[in-house]
Design a protein around this motif. Structure first.
Motif, PDB file in Angstrom:
ATOM      1  N   GLU A 140       1.278  -2.488  -3.637  1.00 11.72           N
ATOM      2  CA  GLU A 140       1.452  -1.143  -3.325  1.00 11.72           C
ATOM      3  C   GLU A 140       1.755  -0.277  -4.636  1.00 11.72           C
ATOM      4  N   HIS A 141       2.706  -0.718  -5.408  1.00 15.32           N
ATOM      5  CA  HIS A 141       2.791  -0.276  -6.883  1.00 15.32           C
ATOM      6  C   HIS A 141       1.908  -0.599  -7.724  1.00 15.32           C
TER       7      HIS A 141
ATOM      8  N   SER B  28      -1.454   3.822   0.231  1.00 13.36           N
ATOM      9  CA  SER B  28      -2.249   4.452  -0.977  1.00 13.36           C
ATOM     10  C   SER B  28      -1.166   5.181  -2.022  1.00 13.36           C
ATOM     11  N   LEU B  29      -1.516   5.196  -3.172  1.00 15.13           N
ATOM     12  CA  LEU B  29      -0.375   5.851  -4.433  1.00 15.13           C
ATOM     13  C   LEU B  29       0.107   7.195  -4.079  1.00 15.13           C
ATOM     14  N   GLN B  30       1.080   7.374  -3.974  1.00 19.30           N
ATOM     15  CA  GLN B  30       1.594   8.771  -3.974  1.00 19.30           C
ATOM     16  C   GLN B  30       1.992   9.649  -5.362  1.00 19.30           C
TER      17      GLN B  30
ATOM     18  N   GLY C  86       2.415  13.870   3.275  1.00 15.46           N
ATOM     19  CA  GLY C  86       2.493  14.728   1.870  1.00 15.46           C
ATOM     20  C   GLY C  86       3.358  15.605   1.730  1.00 15.46           C
ATOM     21  N   GLY C  87       4.411  15.784   2.409  1.00 11.20           N
ATOM     22  CA  GLY C  87       5.447  16.624   2.737  1.00 11.20           C
ATOM     23  C   GLY C  87       6.584  16.539   1.840  1.00 11.20           C
ATOM     24  N   GLY C  88       6.674  15.197   1.507  1.00  6.68           N
ATOM     25  CA  GLY C  88       7.677  14.657   0.574  1.00  6.68           C
ATOM     26  C   GLY C  88       7.991  14.948  -0.628  1.00  6.68           C
ATOM     27  N   LYS C  89       9.126  14.714  -1.047  1.00  9.45           N
ATOM     28  CA  LYS C  89       9.105  14.883  -2.869  1.00  9.45           C
ATOM     29  C   LYS C  89       9.245  13.629  -3.640  1.00  9.45           C
ATOM     30  N   ARG C  90       9.872  12.580  -2.880  1.00 10.46           N
ATOM     31  CA  ARG C  90       9.960  11.398  -3.728  1.00 10.46           C
ATOM     32  C   ARG C  90       9.333  10.186  -2.830  1.00 10.46           C
TER      33      ARG C  90
ATOM     34  N   SER D 288       6.585   6.918  -1.930  1.00 11.78           N
ATOM     35  CA  SER D 288       6.281   5.571  -2.522  1.00 11.78           C
ATOM     36  C   SER D 288       5.193   5.092  -1.829  1.00 11.78           C
ATOM     37  N   PRO D 289       4.103   4.218  -2.357  1.00 14.22           N
ATOM     38  CA  PRO D 289       4.204   3.703  -3.886  1.00 14.22           C
ATOM     39  C   PRO D 289       3.980   4.558  -4.890  1.00 14.22           C
TER      40      PRO D 289
END
Ligand code: ZN
Length: 292
Positions: free
Chosen positions: A107-108, A243-245, A24-28, A30-31
């Motif tokens: 995934e998406h 899981s969806l991000q 959960g530390g990212g900004k972009r 996926s999916p």
């Protein structure tokens, strides 16, 4: 096991993943869920700046298939210069195909709905080594193809997937592999390669590198119910989607000439809902029985 249990199980599994980006530390990351009302038709070439997508050398590809316990993966063999390439559309560079693999469920999701399966064609920038590509914001291009399930296929639908699907039964156990597959990957891509969603995201498995230009073809290909059930028995017997991000206000673009017509999407959604419900009734029960 209900659909919500399977999604909770995926989230639980992901807690064991290493690294900040995966936690959960990212900004972009996926999916993501793609809301068709929010996509930008890119008339102004804000993101899709390089004309039409070009797939080169996909018609005769030498590959090795392996069951790695998480998915079935087919890697390109031989000299890198001979690998298929994709360019154009949102891609400033040329990218060589390294491997393709399967996720079930997809995934998406589109408007909150998942397809039974999603195939990822993973490409690396031709001017970079893998390690360097993973550090660049556009080091990889992943082309995603959704796969839908029907009891009976039309000749055209069967034609697009049977060449590959005939090999899946030979890759059912962890560690199974075999080389020398010569595949026409054009057939697997989608009948309409100019209708796609594209955005900047990440790998969907550790280290979750934020290095991917995603190109998600809008029109699915088809496999049979019986073929789909095989995937439920592959390897460790669990679903293998992340899981969806959070989308974090990221823009998703589509080419100006793509036809994402509402009626078609409704048809797909209705089909998918029934297929997925059927999936959970049958395949998941099989998995639960076999591994409990
Ligand atoms: Zn993948």
């Amino acid at each position: 096991m209900a659909a919500t249990d399977v999604i909770a199980e995926a989230r639980e599994y992901e807690k064991t993943w290493p690294g900040e980006l995966c936690k959960g530390g990212g900004k972009r990351q996926s999916p993501i869920d793609i809301q068709t009302n929010d996509v930008v038709k890119d008339f102004e070439k804000l993101f899709i700046k390089n004309g039409s997508l070009k797939f080169i050398g996909y018609n005769r590809v030498l590959m090795t298939g392996v069951n790695n316990g998480h998915t079935i993966q087919l890697s390109t063999d031989g000299n890198e210069d001979m690998h298929p390439r994709v360019s154009g559309g949102p891609l400033k560079h040329s990218y060589r195909l390294e491997q393709l693999h399967f996720h079930w469920l997809s995934e998406h999701s589109i408007n909150g709905i998942k397809y039974p399966m999603e195939i990822h064609f993973v490409h690396i920038r031709t001017d970079l080594k893998v390690a360097e590509a993973l550090r660049r914001k556009d080091g990889l291009a992943i082309v995603a193809v959704f796969c839908n399930v029907q009891a009976e296929l039309t000749d055209e639908q069967r034609e697009s997937t049977e060449e590959l699907m005939q090999y899946i039964p030979r890759l059912m156990s962890v560690g199974d592999s075999f080389s020398g597959l010569l595949l026409d990957l054009n057939k697997l891509l989608s009948p309409e390669k100019e209708s796609y969603y594209t955005y900047l995201g990440s790998l969907t498995s550790p280290q979750c590198n934020e290095a991917v230009v995603w190109i998600i073809l809008d029109k699915p290909i088809y496999i049979t119910d019986a073929q789909y059930r095989l995937f439920g028995k592959v390897g460790i017997g669990r679903h293998n989607f992340r899981s969806l991000q959070p989308s974090r206000q990221r823009q998703v673009f589509v080419p100006p000439d793509s036809f994402l017509t509402t009626p078609r999407i409704i048809v797909v959604v209705v089909d998918t809902f029934n297929v997925v419900r059927e999936f959970f009734r049958n395949v998941t029960r099989y998995i639960a029985d076999s591994f409990s």
